[in-house]
Design a protein around this motif. Structure first.
Motif, PDB file in Angstrom:
ATOM      1  N   GLY A 122       0.744  -1.332  -0.051  1.00  0.00           N
ATOM      2  CA  GLY A 122       0.040   0.026  -0.050  1.00  0.00           C
ATOM      3  C   GLY A 122       0.823   1.156   0.206  1.00  0.00           C
ATOM      4  O   GLY A 122       0.569   2.174  -0.811  1.00  0.00           O
ATOM      5  N   LEU A 123       1.760   1.330   0.747  1.00  0.00           N
ATOM      6  CA  LEU A 123       2.877   2.291   0.607  1.00  0.00           C
ATOM      7  C   LEU A 123       3.502   2.677  -0.459  1.00  0.00           C
ATOM      8  O   LEU A 123       3.686   3.612  -1.112  1.00  0.00           O
ATOM      9  CB  LEU A 123       3.954   2.185   1.915  1.00  0.00           C
ATOM     10  CG  LEU A 123       3.268   2.225   3.288  1.00  0.00           C
ATOM     11  CD1 LEU A 123       4.377   1.839   4.672  1.00  0.00           C
ATOM     12  CD2 LEU A 123       2.697   3.732   3.650  1.00  0.00           C
ATOM     13  N   LEU A 124       3.959   1.639  -0.951  1.00  0.00           N
ATOM     14  CA  LEU A 124       4.535   1.802  -2.598  1.00  0.00           C
ATOM     15  C   LEU A 124       3.403   2.372  -3.398  1.00  0.00           C
ATOM     16  O   LEU A 124       3.816   2.904  -4.356  1.00  0.00           O
ATOM     17  CB  LEU A 124       5.053   0.350  -3.072  1.00  0.00           C
ATOM     18  CG  LEU A 124       6.524  -0.030  -2.188  1.00  0.00           C
ATOM     19  CD1 LEU A 124       6.752  -1.363  -2.589  1.00  0.00           C
ATOM     20  CD2 LEU A 124       7.531   0.894  -2.512  1.00  0.00           C
ATOM     21  N   ALA A 125       2.353   1.718  -3.528  1.00  0.00           N
ATOM     22  CA  ALA A 125       1.397   2.179  -4.389  1.00  0.00           C
ATOM     23  C   ALA A 125       1.059   3.694  -3.942  1.00  0.00           C
ATOM     24  O   ALA A 125       0.897   4.370  -5.130  1.00  0.00           O
ATOM     25  CB  ALA A 125      -0.147   1.376  -4.128  1.00  0.00           C
ATOM     26  N   ALA A 126       0.792   3.882  -2.924  1.00  0.00           N
ATOM     27  CA  ALA A 126       0.770   5.516  -2.727  1.00  0.00           C
ATOM     28  C   ALA A 126       1.936   6.437  -3.049  1.00  0.00           C
ATOM     29  O   ALA A 126       1.686   7.255  -3.485  1.00  0.00           O
ATOM     30  CB  ALA A 126       0.418   5.671  -1.038  1.00  0.00           C
ATOM     31  N   LEU A 127       3.136   5.883  -2.888  1.00  0.00           N
ATOM     32  CA  LEU A 127       4.374   6.794  -3.461  1.00  0.00           C
ATOM     33  C   LEU A 127       4.434   6.723  -5.000  1.00  0.00           C
ATOM     34  O   LEU A 127       4.541   7.875  -5.305  1.00  0.00           O
ATOM     35  CB  LEU A 127       5.455   5.780  -2.999  1.00  0.00           C
ATOM     36  CG  LEU A 127       6.935   6.326  -3.422  1.00  0.00           C
ATOM     37  CD1 LEU A 127       7.229   7.953  -3.018  1.00  0.00           C
ATOM     38  CD2 LEU A 127       8.229   5.420  -3.138  1.00  0.00           C
ATOM     39  N   ALA A 128       3.895   5.310  -5.581  1.00  0.00           N
ATOM     40  CA  ALA A 128       3.719   5.513  -7.085  1.00  0.00           C
ATOM     41  C   ALA A 128       2.817   6.681  -7.639  1.00  0.00           C
ATOM     42  O   ALA A 128       3.052   7.362  -8.368  1.00  0.00           O
ATOM     43  CB  ALA A 128       3.528   4.082  -7.761  1.00  0.00           C
ATOM     44  N   LEU A 129       1.624   6.481  -6.940  1.00  0.00           N
ATOM     45  CA  LEU A 129       0.564   7.576  -7.159  1.00  0.00           C
ATOM     46  C   LEU A 129       1.287   9.061  -6.982  1.00  0.00           C
ATOM     47  O   LEU A 129       0.987   9.913  -7.806  1.00  0.00           O
ATOM     48  CB  LEU A 129      -0.722   7.237  -6.601  1.00  0.00           C
ATOM     49  CG  LEU A 129      -1.676   8.243  -6.742  1.00  0.00           C
ATOM     50  CD1 LEU A 129      -2.353   7.818  -8.410  1.00  0.00           C
ATOM     51  CD2 LEU A 129      -3.073   8.084  -5.974  1.00  0.00           C
ATOM     52  N   ALA A 130       1.738   9.267  -5.797  1.00  0.00           N
ATOM     53  CA  ALA A 130       2.153  10.612  -5.629  1.00  0.00           C
ATOM     54  C   ALA A 130       3.255  11.109  -6.516  1.00  0.00           C
ATOM     55  O   ALA A 130       3.408  12.099  -6.683  1.00  0.00           O
ATOM     56  CB  ALA A 130       2.752  10.622  -4.085  1.00  0.00           C
ATOM     57  N   ALA A 131       4.035   9.961  -6.826  1.00  0.00           N
ATOM     58  CA  ALA A 131       5.381  10.618  -7.786  1.00  0.00           C
ATOM     59  C   ALA A 131       4.669  10.923  -9.205  1.00  0.00           C
ATOM     60  O   ALA A 131       5.437  11.769  -9.796  1.00  0.00           O
ATOM     61  CB  ALA A 131       6.431   9.328  -7.890  1.00  0.00           C
ATOM     62  N   LEU A 132       3.481  10.508  -9.418  1.00  0.00           N
ATOM     63  CA  LEU A 132       2.924  10.900 -10.895  1.00  0.00           C
ATOM     64  C   LEU A 132       2.073  12.281 -10.889  1.00  0.00           C
ATOM     65  O   LEU A 132       1.707  12.769 -11.798  1.00  0.00           O
ATOM     66  CB  LEU A 132       2.211   9.884 -11.480  1.00  0.00           C
ATOM     67  CG  LEU A 132       2.888   8.556 -11.735  1.00  0.00           C
ATOM     68  CD1 LEU A 132       2.226   7.507 -12.217  1.00  0.00           C
ATOM     69  CD2 LEU A 132       4.135   8.777 -12.641  1.00  0.00           C
ATOM     70  N   LEU A 133       2.131  12.753  -9.583  1.00  0.00           N
ATOM     71  CA  LEU A 133       1.063  14.196  -9.640  1.00  0.00           C
ATOM     72  C   LEU A 133       1.858  15.336 -10.375  1.00  0.00           C
ATOM     73  O   LEU A 133       2.913  15.360 -10.302  1.00  0.00           O
ATOM     74  CB  LEU A 133       0.933  14.457  -8.222  1.00  0.00           C
ATOM     75  CG  LEU A 133       0.170  13.487  -7.075  1.00  0.00           C
ATOM     76  CD1 LEU A 133       0.181  13.608  -5.849  1.00  0.00           C
ATOM     77  CD2 LEU A 133      -1.251  13.212  -7.843  1.00  0.00           C
ATOM     78  N   ARG A 134       1.159  16.017 -11.118  1.00  0.00           N
ATOM     79  CA  ARG A 134       1.735  17.070 -11.846  1.00  0.00           C
ATOM     80  C   ARG A 134       0.676  18.270 -11.861  1.00  0.00           C
ATOM     81  O   ARG A 134      -0.361  18.157 -11.833  1.00  0.00           O
ATOM     82  CB  ARG A 134       2.003  16.728 -13.163  1.00  0.00           C
ATOM     83  CG  ARG A 134       3.272  15.786 -13.548  1.00  0.00           C
ATOM     84  CD  ARG A 134       4.373  16.198 -13.125  1.00  0.00           C
ATOM     85  NE  ARG A 134       5.521  15.221 -13.431  1.00  0.00           N
ATOM     86  CZ  ARG A 134       5.738  14.462 -12.691  1.00  0.00           C
ATOM     87  NH1 ARG A 134       5.268  14.257 -11.382  1.00  0.00           N
ATOM     88  NH2 ARG A 134       6.789  13.528 -13.133  1.00  0.00           N
ATOM     89  N   ARG A 135       1.296  19.438 -11.940  1.00  0.00           N
ATOM     90  CA  ARG A 135       0.549  20.693 -11.824  1.00  0.00           C
ATOM     91  C   ARG A 135       0.210  20.750 -13.436  1.00  0.00           C
ATOM     92  O   ARG A 135       0.752  20.139 -14.388  1.00  0.00           O
ATOM     93  CB  ARG A 135       1.154  21.891 -11.311  1.00  0.00           C
ATOM     94  CG  ARG A 135       1.268  21.907  -9.922  1.00  0.00           C
ATOM     95  CD  ARG A 135       1.978  23.323  -9.540  1.00  0.00           C
ATOM     96  NE  ARG A 135       3.305  23.147  -9.743  1.00  0.00           N
ATOM     97  CZ  ARG A 135       4.142  24.351  -9.457  1.00  0.00           C
ATOM     98  NH1 ARG A 135       3.798  25.371  -8.959  1.00  0.00           N
ATOM     99  NH2 ARG A 135       5.537  24.112  -9.820  1.00  0.00           N
ATOM    100  N   VAL A 136      -0.680  21.817 -13.704  1.00  0.00           N
ATOM    101  CA  VAL A 136      -1.367  21.812 -15.276  1.00  0.00           C
ATOM    102  C   VAL A 136      -0.480  22.797 -15.923  1.00  0.00           C
ATOM    103  O   VAL A 136      -0.294  23.921 -15.219  1.00  0.00           O
ATOM    104  CB  VAL A 136      -2.920  22.344 -15.154  1.00  0.00           C
ATOM    105  CG1 VAL A 136      -3.441  22.584 -16.526  1.00  0.00           C
ATOM    106  CG2 VAL A 136      -3.804  21.397 -14.292  1.00  0.00           C
ATOM    107  N   SER A 137       0.246  22.373 -17.042  1.00  0.00           N
ATOM    108  CA  SER A 137       0.992  23.225 -17.858  1.00  0.00           C
ATOM    109  C   SER A 137       0.460  23.096 -19.335  1.00  0.00           C
ATOM    110  O   SER A 137       0.870  23.986 -20.185  1.00  0.00           O
ATOM    111  CB  SER A 137       2.364  23.045 -17.649  1.00  0.00           C
ATOM    112  OG  SER A 137       2.701  21.715 -18.130  1.00  0.00           O
ATOM    113  N   ASP A 138      -0.499  22.154 -19.580  1.00  0.00           N
ATOM    114  CA  ASP A 138      -0.889  21.911 -20.996  1.00  0.00           C
ATOM    115  C   ASP A 138      -2.223  22.705 -21.113  1.00  0.00           C
ATOM    116  O   ASP A 138      -3.304  22.529 -20.705  1.00  0.00           O
ATOM    117  CB  ASP A 138      -1.065  20.402 -21.091  1.00  0.00           C
ATOM    118  CG  ASP A 138      -1.259  19.875 -22.500  1.00  0.00           C
ATOM    119  OD1 ASP A 138      -1.920  20.776 -23.472  1.00  0.00           O
ATOM    120  OD2 ASP A 138      -0.736  18.680 -22.787  1.00  0.00           O
ATOM    121  N   PRO A 139      -1.968  23.631 -22.369  1.00  0.00           N
ATOM    122  CA  PRO A 139      -3.331  24.345 -22.619  1.00  0.00           C
ATOM    123  C   PRO A 139      -4.500  23.833 -22.959  1.00  0.00           C
ATOM    124  O   PRO A 139      -5.606  24.140 -22.976  1.00  0.00           O
ATOM    125  CB  PRO A 139      -2.701  25.189 -23.517  1.00  0.00           C
ATOM    126  CG  PRO A 139      -1.633  24.666 -24.079  1.00  0.00           C
ATOM    127  CD  PRO A 139      -0.946  24.003 -23.134  1.00  0.00           C
TER     128      PRO A 139
END
Length: 571
Positions: A30-47
């Motif tokens: 579960g911790l690894l899954a949470a880390l994997a998800l968190a690593a892929l979070l990005r802010r919006v820059s694509d118009p």
């Protein structure tokens, strides 16, 4: 031996020890899954996200897909099609309920789910868990180039699900796993015109099955199952508002008008002409090694996937993520073999080091996009004309908006669709909206008359072009014109209003120096990232000269001359 009663009273050592380990293993997973998800979070820059959101808002408001252009003034009321309407509805719904954080989790979950499913689509032998972790981290690094808010994330998820379902079908012989294919094609075709790729993967699997079973009595029934799955998948992909056109739309990229239009789009460059050439070559080498050591009953299938999607990436850099996803099963198998071989020599300490490397790689993925939007959620600052949109809402000028290509979607979304924009990024080919965009920004003869023809009394555009840093010719013309007032300046754009287009009293105009400071800032950003782009240095020299900074202007001019000499045809 113990008496039977005593033996029955004692816990069975095997299952009990396994049950004792399950909570710890589940927690770690579960911790690894949470880390994997968190690593892929990005802010919006694509118009592109914003015209998807605008489309979703319009569909939810009207209860139907628009059939006439509702956003672009040049094409207003003309027949149009929104082939990716489902993605817009999904994103708009998530944004309304869960906010920007929810939208970031959605896009991270789509790509993470695709990687996890594809990484599990191989015969599980050796250090399966460690191999999948390492393959996930490597795949995320390669795919981070396309980790943006786009509907192709749903294609990634559909392909990952297909690879996993085909592996389950092959391992169990149960045709029910193939039912996932038409279900995913049905959902995908509502949001992205790419279900054709699912049939390509299915065809590659059919070739492998033919080679595996041609001497057995199972060849005909297994091919019949795949054929039926392919037929139902194709039919399901056609069950959308646009019918078979949605299935065949990817072939449109072969048309001459799109090729001409694509010449100026970075994501459609051949990969060896892009900044992703070394990641591509590394991925190609890893894919070749993985296919070479693949099990005989998977080698052709994985090889066809690597060759087909590798060719797509070679042609267009945007397909690098598809290539990385397609070779994920082979890569996981390769890593499992390597982990097993090394684990027999290094023991538990080595396996721990491998897991730590995987975790470290996942953490690094969150900071890989150098110069990109950055980790987290929300709109990345300085990329969109946020202050200009606020000023338009406050001043409520008459008329429509003429805007830079990338800004139309954001302005339409931020302004609630109350002002028409001139172009919004949905254009493929040189249609009237793109033609007007290029004509006005280039300050061709009659540019102001063209603006009056569409009732454009508001201008929102950057002083320099992205990537090249070249000065936009329209800027000098506008600053010299008494008919236009500079009312706003920000990192992303300049905001002009035609004199008399706002209700009295007339707001005070900013001095031209504010526009040149904007140009200098943008030119410095491009020059620092791409010092070999002469256009950025020329823009910086002109801005410093206009601001009276002669020494800085001369230094920038010298850098321009050096870059222009090193870049034939540069300006």
């Amino acid at each position: 031996m113990l008496p039977l009663a005593q033996a029955e009273a004692l816990p069975a050592p095997g299952p009990a020890s396994q049950r004792a380990r399950r909570p710890a293993a589940g927690t770690a997973a579960g911790l690894l899954a949470a880390l994997a998800l968190a690593a892929l979070l990005r802010r919006v820059s694509d118009p592109d996200l914003f015209w998807h959101l605008s489309t979703g808002r319009e569909v939810l408001r009207a209860g139907r897909i628009p059939v006439a252009e509702p956003f672009v003034s040049v094409l207003f009321g003309q027949p149009t099609q929104f082939h990716e309407w489902g993605y817009g509805v999904l994103c708009e719904a998530v944004l309304r309920v869960f906010g920007w954080a929810g939208l970031s989790v959605l896009q991270a979950g789509l790509m993470g789910g695709a990687l996890a499913l594809a990484g599990a689509a191989w015969p599980r032998r050796g250090r399966a868990g460690t191999a999948r972790l390492l393959a996930f981290a490597a795949g995320a690094a390669w795919m981070s180039y396309r980790l943006s808010y786009r509907p192709e994330l749903l294609l990634f998820l559909a392909i990952g699900l297909e690879l996993w379902a085909l592996e389950r079908w092959d391992a169990t012989g149960r045709a029910r796993w193939l039912a996932l294919l038409p279900a995913s094609a049905l959902g995908l075709s509502q949001a992205h015109p790419s279900a054709l790729f699912l049939l390509v993967v299915l065809g590659a699997c059919g070739v492998q099955v033919s080679l595996n079973e041609w001497r057995t009595g199972r060849l005909v029934p297994r091919l019949a199952q795949l054929g039926a799955a392919g037929a139902v998948t194709a039919a399901a992909a056609c069950l959308n508002p646009f019918g078979p056109l949605q299935l065949l739309l990817p072939l449109r990229t072969a048309t001459a008008d799109v090729k001409e239009f694509a010449d100026g789009i970075v994501e459609l460059l051949p990969v060896l002409q892009s900044d992703q050439r070394w990641p591509f070559l590394l991925l190609a080498a890893a894919a070749a090694a993985a296919v070479a050591v693949a099990p005989r009953d998977r080698r052709v299938f994985w090889g066809l996937l690597a060759a087909g999607f590798g060719a797509l990436a070679f042609r267009y850099v945007r397909n690098l993520a598809l290539f990385a996803l397609a070779v994920q099963p082979a890569l996981a198998h390769l890593l499992a073999r390597g982990c097993g071989w090394c684990g027999r020599r290094g023991g538990r300490a080595f396996r721990t080091a491998l897991v730590a490397a995987g975790v470290g790689a996942l953490a690094a993925v969150s900071i890989l996009p150098r110069g990109g939007p950055g980790w987290g959620w929300g709109v990345a600052p300085g990329i969109f004309p946020e202050k200009s949109a606020d000023a338009i809402q406050a001043l409520r000028p008459r008329g429509t908006i003429f805007n830079f290509f990338d800004y139309g979607g954001y302005l339409n979304w931020a302004l609630g669709g109350h002002w028409l924009v001139s172009v919004d990024g949905r254009r493929w080919g040189m249609d009237p909206a793109v033609t007007l965009h290029d004509r006005v920004l280039s300050a061709d003869a009659g540019w102001d008359g063209a603006l009056r023809a569409i009732g454009a009394d508001v201008l929102v555009f950057p002083g320099t072009l992205p990537y090249s840093g070249k000065l936009v010719p329209l800027l000098s013309e506008i600053l010299d014109s008494p008919d236009w007032l500079l009312l706003g300046s920000e990192e992303a754009a300049l905001f002009f209003v035609r004199r008399g287009a706002t209700a009295p009293p007339q707001p005070p105009a900013l001095p031209a120096s504010e526009a040149w400071r904007h140009v200098a800032w943008r030119a410095e950003q491009v020059a620092s990232s791409f010092p070999d782009h002469p256009g950025a240095w020329l823009s910086l020299a002109r801005a410093r000269e206009a601001l009276g900074e002669r020494e800085a202007a001369q230094a920038a001019w010298a850098r321009y001359q050096a870059a222009a000499q090193a870049t034939p045809g540069g300006d």
